[in-house]
Design an enzyme around this catalytic site. Structure first.
Site, PDB file in Angstrom:
ATOM      1  N   TYR A 161      -2.335  -1.634  10.310  1.00  0.00           N
ATOM      2  CA  TYR A 161      -2.290  -1.772   8.736  1.00  0.00           C
ATOM      3  C   TYR A 161      -1.226  -1.010   8.290  1.00  0.00           C
ATOM      4  CZ  TYR A 161      -4.267  -1.145   3.991  1.00  0.00           C
ATOM      5  OH  TYR A 161      -4.162  -1.312   2.545  1.00  0.00           O
TER       6      TYR A 161
ATOM      7  N   SER B 196       0.720  -1.060  -0.019  1.00  0.00           N
ATOM      8  CA  SER B 196       0.042   0.028  -0.054  1.00  0.00           C
ATOM      9  C   SER B 196       0.651   1.200  -0.130  1.00  0.00           C
ATOM     10  CB  SER B 196      -0.893  -0.090   1.207  1.00  0.00           C
ATOM     11  OG  SER B 196      -1.492   1.227   1.459  1.00  0.00           O
TER      12      SER B 196
END
Length: 255
Positions: A152, A139
């Protein structure tokens, strides 16, 4: 990674980026096997898209991963691509004791242990193929942190470093490692995120990703233009401004 002629297993492809990518790869001329927990949803996808195969898998469960890997290899011995797609994204406030541990542990299990277990279950088979690829999914938040999703961010940074290191280890073998680095994309990864005007529309993300895969078959990181703001802040020397902008936007969206 070549764009067609593969047999591809994508756990976590029953929705979002995983499903959209699976459908595009299917239409590009690949045999695609998608995995997910909800068998009724998998059956609907298979009925709507003849030729796509499905397997039930819970990527938080080591035994389920092992069983699904065995099933996919038995049905598709030519399997040569794994896309470790499954992931969750949950908000955590570490300044409130007792409020975040459950979400943090679930995020590590899904986002980090899941891909590790998947690769472990399939690597012997992939090493036996003449041309194989492991596709990881990190990401933009691996490179610039979003304040409300600490675990995350950490798991995606770990996936980036895992990808870099596995690429070193598999050098000289038939297995290559490709890392997808999505920006914020309009999916249901978090409540309401599919309508976030600051996120990249899903179709646009998949269009650009497929274009990169086709035009750059030797790419090790698939970076769409939108993610480069986050990816290269430190290299440009404006990381503090990137983090401030990212978290300012996030606060605006939540307000």
């Amino acid at each position: 990674m070549r764009i067609n002629g593969n047999t591809i297993f994508i756990p976590g492809a029953s929705s979002g980026i995983g499903l959209a990518l699976a459908l595009r790869l299917h239409h590009a001329g690949n045999q695609v096997v998608i995995g997910g927990r909800r068998t009724e949803l998998l059956a609907d996808i298979a009925a709507q898209h003849p030729g796509i195969d499905t397997v039930r898998i819970d990527t938080t469960d080591a035994a389920s991963i092992a069983a699904a890997a065995h099933e996919v290899i038995a049905k598709h011995p030519e399997l040569n691509v794994l896309v470790a797609m499954a992931g969750i994204m949950r908000m955590e406030d570490w300044t409130t004791p007792g409020s975040f541990l459950e979400n943090a542990e679930a995020t590590v299990t899904t986002n980090l242990l899941g891909p590790i277990r998947l690769i472990s279950a399939l690597i012997e088979h992939l090493l036996g193929q003449p041309d194989a690829t492991i596709v990881t999914v990190s990401s933009g938040l691996a490179f610039a942190p979003l304040r409300v999703t600490p675990t995350y961010n950490a798991t995606k940074a770990a996936i980036h470093q895992l990808s870099e290191t596995l690429r070193l280890q598999f050098a000289g073998t038939s297995v290559s490692v490709v890392e997808l680095v999505p920006p914020s994309v309009q999916t249901e990864l978090m409540p309401g995120h599919q309508d976030d005007p600051l996120a990249l529309p899903l179709d646009e993300y998949i269009d650009e990703t497929m274009s990169i895969l086709e035009s750059q078959p030797d790419a090790t990181e698939v970076q769409v233009e939108r993610v480069k703001f986050l990816r290269y802040g430190e290299a440009r020397g404006d990381q503090a401004q990137v983090i401030a902008a990212l978290n300012g936007f996030a606060a605006h969206v939540r307000s």
